[in-house]
Design an enzyme around this catalytic site. Structure first.
Site, PDB file in Angstrom:
ATOM      1  N   HIS A 129      43.640  34.443  33.959  1.00  0.00           N
ATOM      2  CA  HIS A 129      43.723  33.471  35.069  1.00  0.00           C
ATOM      3  C   HIS A 129      42.989  32.098  34.923  1.00  0.00           C
ATOM      4  CE1 HIS A 129      42.381  31.961  38.915  1.00  0.00           C
ATOM      5  NE2 HIS A 129      41.186  32.342  38.732  1.00  0.00           N
ATOM      6  N   ASN A 189      41.612  25.738  39.436  1.00  0.00           N
ATOM      7  CA  ASN A 189      42.076  26.995  39.801  1.00  0.00           C
ATOM      8  C   ASN A 189      43.087  27.148  41.127  1.00  0.00           C
ATOM      9  OD1 ASN A 189      41.489  29.602  40.610  1.00  0.00           O
ATOM     10  ND2 ASN A 189      39.587  29.529  40.152  1.00  0.00           N
ATOM     11  N   CYS A 230      41.991  36.022  42.916  1.00  0.00           N
ATOM     12  CA  CYS A 230      42.510  35.610  41.676  1.00  0.00           C
ATOM     13  C   CYS A 230      43.134  36.742  40.839  1.00  0.00           C
ATOM     14  CB  CYS A 230      41.379  34.848  40.700  1.00  0.00           C
ATOM     15  SG  CYS A 230      40.661  33.415  41.855  1.00  0.00           S
TER      16      CYS A 230
END
Length: 404
Positions: free
Chosen positions: A330, A360, A179
């Site tokens: 993020h 996500n 990520c």
């Protein structure tokens, strides 16, 4: 002349090592810069320069200019067509819309299906970014594909380069940092531009974590979606620099909190004709486990390390938090986003979030959210953004940048 190994060698050359003094220092932003403007240097694999550059291999030489600035000039994104809502998930695991939304902020996510591929999503996002930047594929000098889930074990960037029609065969390679990947892609792009003479760098963040999710585990299957996002980073005069600073870290000890490990091979012993036992050789085909995550520990890590990283990046840039127009994190969990914003004293109206619609999306989350914010008119030219990625590794990194 040729030596015994068959390689050609030159006559003895005086050792100049002691005479070379490279005037390079590390700037406050974390980048290596020259103490003075360097001369124009031609970088090439060819040993001689032909006067007629248009008709010789030296046409691929690229001027190396140090120092140089870099700026973001285009963005794009792409998501699969299949939408999976919280209500859809409630049909396959013990959960419901309220439970998921309250704990994560997620309502929907997009998932690859049918003939979808990560390369296809990346190419679509990259094409949109190039169109916005008004840069043709032939002018791309480098393709960086930030992903942990490539369609091919050996990487996806060269496939993207080919699909886009980058006819000059520019360098293309993958960056694997989960990520945090997109932020590290920005840093890599800036380093190539500042020190390598590259002009146009395509940075793509794309992941398809749905392929590594246990869809019977409600603790993880509710979180992840698939997407791709891209930006074009272009060289510019140093006074127009749009990537002010960065701060990047890793902590391998945190791997136990978030991972998808290679499954152990289960091999039968095999005896050769002379009776010896091979044991675990040859190994069987390996694969990866589903994503394993300790959500509480990941939350603690994020709300502690991300604010510190952003503050460090701001300090390196010489900017106060009040100079930041947007906070773009993020998109992992709305609770994490809210907690980090609170610790940094960012008001909610200055925080970019599209987590509810996509979940996500790992390395894609930051460029995906940026693209939506730019195209909706929220982020405007000249706006300064503090961005931070964090995730498996553990890795985390922040950058202070200006849009266009």
């Amino acid at each position: 002349m040729a030596n015994a190994s068959g390689f050609f060698t030159h006559p003895s050359i005086p050792n100049l090592r002691s005479r070379i003094h490279v005037p390079v220092r590390v700037s406050g932003s974390g980048f290596c810069v020259s103490n003075r403007f360097s001369k124009r240097v031609l970088c090439s694999s060819v040993s001689s320069v032909d006067k007629d550059a248009s008709s010789s291999p030296s046409q691929y030489q690229r001027p190396r200019l140090v120092p140089s600035g870099c700026k973001l000039i285009g963005c794009g994104s792409a998501v699969p067509s299949l939408l999976i809502s919280n209500d859809d998930l409630a049909k396959i695991v013990d959960t419901n819309d309220e439970w998921i939304a309250t704990r994560t902020g997620i309502r929907n996510r997009r998932v690859v299906s049918g003939k979808d591929s990560l390369v296809g999503l990346a190419v679509e996002a990259a094409t949109k970014a190039l169109e916005m930047a008004e840069v043709v594929p032939e002018d791309i000098d480098l393709v960086l594909m930030c992903t942990s889930t490539p369609d091919d074990l050996f990487g996806a960037a060269p496939q993207i380069q080919k699909a886009l029609g980058c006819t000059k065969n520019p360098l293309a390679y993958d960056i694997t940092a989960a990520c945090s990947g997109f932020v590290l892609g920005l840093v890599s792009a800036a380093c190539h531009i500042r020190g390598g003479g590259f002009k146009n760098v395509l940075v793509i963040g794309a992941d398809s974590l749905s392929r590594f999710v246990d869809w019977t585990d409600r603790g993880t299957c509710i979180l992840f979606g698939d997407a791709a996002g891209a930006v074009v980073v272009q060289a510019c005069d140093i006074e127009d620099d749009g990537l002010f600073s960065f701060d990047v870290h890793s902590d391998g000890d945190g791997r136990r909190h978030l991972n998808a490990s290679v499954k152990e091979s289960q091999n039968d012993g095999e005896s050769s004709s002379n009776g010896s036992v091979f044991g675990d050789f040859p190994p069987k085909q390996s694969s990866y486990s589903c994503i394993q995550m300790n959500g509480k520990e990941v939350f603690r890590f994020a709300v502690k390390c991300v604010p510190q990283s952003i503050e460090s990046a701001l300090q390196k840039a010489g900017l106060p938090a009040s100079a930041i127009d947007w906070l773009l994190l993020h998109q992992a969990n709305q609770r994490i986003i809210d907690s980090v914003a609170t610790r940094l004293h960012f008001p909610p109206e200055r925080v970019i979030s599209n987590l509810a619609n996509y979940g996500n999306t790992s390395a894609a989350s930051i460029p995906l959210a940026l693209d939506e914010a730019v195209r909706s008119g929220k982020v405007k030219p000249g706006h300064t953004i503090a961005t931070s990625g964090f995730g498996a590794g553990l890795t985390w990194g922040s950058a202070i940048m200006r849009w266009r």
